[in-house]
Write a protein that holds these residues in place. Structure first.
Motif, PDB file in Angstrom:
ATOM      1  N   UNK A   1       0.827  -1.213   0.000  1.00 21.05           N
ATOM      2  CA  UNK A   1       0.000   0.000   0.000  1.00 21.05           C
ATOM      3  C   UNK A   1       0.860   1.261   0.000  1.00 21.05           C
ATOM      4  N   UNK A   2       2.123   1.129   0.422  1.00 20.19           N
ATOM      5  CA  UNK A   2       3.073   2.243   0.363  1.00 20.19           C
ATOM      6  C   UNK A   2       4.077   2.094  -0.766  1.00 20.19           C
ATOM      7  N   UNK A   3       4.392   0.856  -1.123  1.00 18.76           N
ATOM      8  CA  UNK A   3       5.470   0.608  -2.096  1.00 18.76           C
ATOM      9  C   UNK A   3       5.040  -0.511  -3.040  1.00 18.76           C
ATOM     10  N   UNK A   4       4.134  -0.188  -3.925  1.00 18.75           N
ATOM     11  CA  UNK A   4       3.610  -1.175  -4.862  1.00 18.75           C
ATOM     12  C   UNK A   4       4.716  -1.770  -5.720  1.00 18.75           C
TER      13      UNK A   4
ATOM     14  N   UNK B   1      -1.236  -6.232   5.245  1.00 19.17           N
ATOM     15  CA  UNK B   1      -2.453  -6.289   4.441  1.00 19.17           C
ATOM     16  C   UNK B   1      -2.978  -7.717   4.285  1.00 19.17           C
ATOM     17  N   UNK B   2      -4.270  -7.836   4.092  1.00 16.51           N
ATOM     18  CA  UNK B   2      -4.917  -9.145   3.960  1.00 16.51           C
ATOM     19  C   UNK B   2      -4.877  -9.630   2.520  1.00 16.51           C
ATOM     20  N   UNK B   3      -3.679  -9.773   1.984  1.00  8.43           N
ATOM     21  CA  UNK B   3      -3.482 -10.306   0.644  1.00  8.43           C
ATOM     22  C   UNK B   3      -2.086 -10.907   0.540  1.00  8.43           C
ATOM     23  N   UNK B   4      -1.941 -12.041  -0.119  1.00 15.64           N
ATOM     24  CA  UNK B   4      -0.596 -12.624  -0.282  1.00 15.64           C
ATOM     25  C   UNK B   4       0.292 -11.796  -1.206  1.00 15.64           C
TER      26      UNK B   4
ATOM     27  N   UNK C   1      -7.220  -0.770   2.545  1.00 17.04           N
ATOM     28  CA  UNK C   1      -7.394  -1.228   3.925  1.00 17.04           C
ATOM     29  C   UNK C   1      -7.229  -0.121   4.958  1.00 17.04           C
ATOM     30  N   UNK C   2      -7.075   1.129   4.503  1.00 16.26           N
ATOM     31  CA  UNK C   2      -7.135   2.303   5.395  1.00 16.26           C
ATOM     32  C   UNK C   2      -6.058   2.329   6.468  1.00 16.26           C
ATOM     33  N   UNK C   3      -4.884   1.795   6.156  1.00 18.09           N
ATOM     34  CA  UNK C   3      -3.749   1.943   7.072  1.00 18.09           C
ATOM     35  C   UNK C   3      -3.202   3.368   6.960  1.00 18.09           C
ATOM     36  N   UNK C   4      -2.448   3.831   7.960  1.00 24.15           N
ATOM     37  CA  UNK C   4      -1.865   5.183   7.878  1.00 24.15           C
ATOM     38  C   UNK C   4      -0.949   5.318   6.658  1.00 24.15           C
ATOM     39  N   UNK C   5      -0.936   6.496   6.066  1.00 21.20           N
ATOM     40  CA  UNK C   5      -0.062   6.768   4.917  1.00 21.20           C
ATOM     41  C   UNK C   5       1.365   6.932   5.423  1.00 21.20           C
TER      42      UNK C   5
END
Length: 411
Positions: A322-325, A361-364, A401-405
């Motif tokens: 989510x921060x480093x795709x 995150x809830x993804x492999x 998933x709305x984690x902090x940026x």
């Protein structure tokens, strides 16, 4: 378990004191304390400057260097780069606001990208930014807006060339593309530009990105100049600017070798005298993003938990895709490869293990390192992803998933 220590050039770009990585002359642990929380990106101001100086040494002095801020639009980074380069290239109205807040003059800012809105076009025309036109339809819209504002818009034609940059990570020209105007259609477009009385600046010809082969870039430069000279013959006046794109790559993965920048520069010095016979008054621009900033940045997350599952060790961190795709492998990689990763506060530790670094995150897919040899880490240690100064936070799904940026700092 004893695991061989891997050799990876990007890790050697930053100094290490004791066991701790140094960035911006500061130990990583101290920087993490000053930032206040993880995850964060840190960009090294001195390394940004060094990269521009390297290019100035190797490229002919008449080449103008532009920063493609899509690579890293953090305002502090753009402000710093604006003091080093000759122009800024933008790809949205939001980037334009950042660019115009720097000391860079508006006419040295150029706006490329398909699908510009009328608001984007109006703001750029009003500011005096150069619009790289991606289609005939966009040209007509620009003319209408210019008449409404009583301003003569500054424009250039982005050309989709009839060739591609061989061995490039992402091909931006050649064949059917959503980018630019097909080269064979440009002469008719130039006639229409004259009829519309737009303030024509020149051409933007960009064929590909992330290329590590000097021979491929040399070939693209020669073809780009030949195409520009051919198209310029259809314009009655001098060509003011020619942006020949960039495409300079950086090594991300083991086995990749650095671009031979000296060879690229020498080839430009060889061919420019011939180019000048046909384009004597044209300002020649090289536009670079990733090459300028990627190696000056790191991404830092903290180990929350060590977990074992059927013999495999996982380091679970507070950062992830989510921060480093790009580091997760989901930003253009066909076959996933590990970015250079290290435990930033155990850089010289002898005890090593093979681990996978995963996020919350809830993804492999949330994977920052897959079965990689790293120093044995404990809860609280800092995981560092190198080569993270370009296409990092702004190219990632930060709302997932709305984690902090993640935070960003320039040091």
């Amino acid at each position: 378990m004893s695991v061989p220590r891997p050799q990876h050039a990007p890790l050697a770009q930053f100094e290490v004191e004791g066991d701790c990585l140094q960035i911006g002359g500061m130990p990583l642990t101290r920087l993490a304390e000053r930032v206040g929380r993880t995850p964060f990106y840190a960009y090294d101001r001195a390394k940004l400057t060094e990269r521009v100086e390297l290019l100035r040494r190797h490229l002919p002095p008449e080449i103008h260097l532009h920063y493609a801020m899509k690579a890293n639009p953090m305002p502090a980074v753009v402000q710093h780069m604006a003091t080093l380069v000759d122009g800024i290239d933008i790809a949205s109205g939001g980037e334009q606001r950042v660019a115009l807040d720097t000391p860079m003059a508006p006419h040295l800012v150029s706006f490329a990208g398909p699908g510009k809105s009328d608001t984007d076009l109006s703001c750029a025309i009003a500011a005096g930014v150069v619009l790289n036109m991606e289609s005939e339809a966009e040209m007509e819209r620009i003319a209408v807006i210019g008449r409404r504002l009583s301003i003569k818009p500054r424009v250039a034609v982005r050309v989709n060339p009839d060739f591609e940059l061989k061995s490039s990570g992402m091909k931006m020209g050649g064949g059917p593309k959503q980018f630019g105007v097909d080269a064979e259609r440009v002469p008719a477009m130039l006639e229409r530009i004259r009829a519309l009385e737009l303030d024509f600046q020149g051409f933007h010809i960009y064929s590909g990105s992330q290329n590590l082969k000097a021979a491929s870039i040399q070939d693209a430069h020669e073809k780009t100049f030949a195409l520009a000279i051919r198209l310029a013959a259809h314009w009655p006046g001098p060509l003011r600017t020619l942006n020949i794109g960039g495409g300079f790559g950086i090594p991300y993965f083991p086995g990749e070798e650095r671009l031979d920048l000296a060879a690229v520069g020498e080839n430009l010095k060889r061919i420019l005298p011939d180019v000048r016979r046909d384009l004597p008054d044209t300002e020649i621009v090289i536009e670079l993003g990733r090459y300028l900033v990627a190696e000056a940045g790191i991404y830092v997350s903290r180990v929350i938990e060590r977990k074992e599952s059927r013999g495999q060790v996982y380091l679970v961190t507070d950062g992830g895709l989510h921060h480093h795709l790009a580091a997760s492998g989901n930003f253009g990689q066909v076959i996933r490869k590990n970015y250079p990763v290290a435990i930033g506060n155990r850089m010289n530790a002898d005890e090593r293990e093979t681990v996978s670094v995963v996020g919350p995150l809830c993804t492999p897919l949330d994977l920052l390192a897959d079965q990689m040899s790293l120093a044995k880490a404990e809860v609280g240690d800092l995981v560092v992803v190198f080569q993270s100064g370009a296409y990092g936070l702004s190219a990632s799904p930060v709302a997932f998933l709305s984690h902090p940026v993640a935070l960003e700092v320039l040091v």
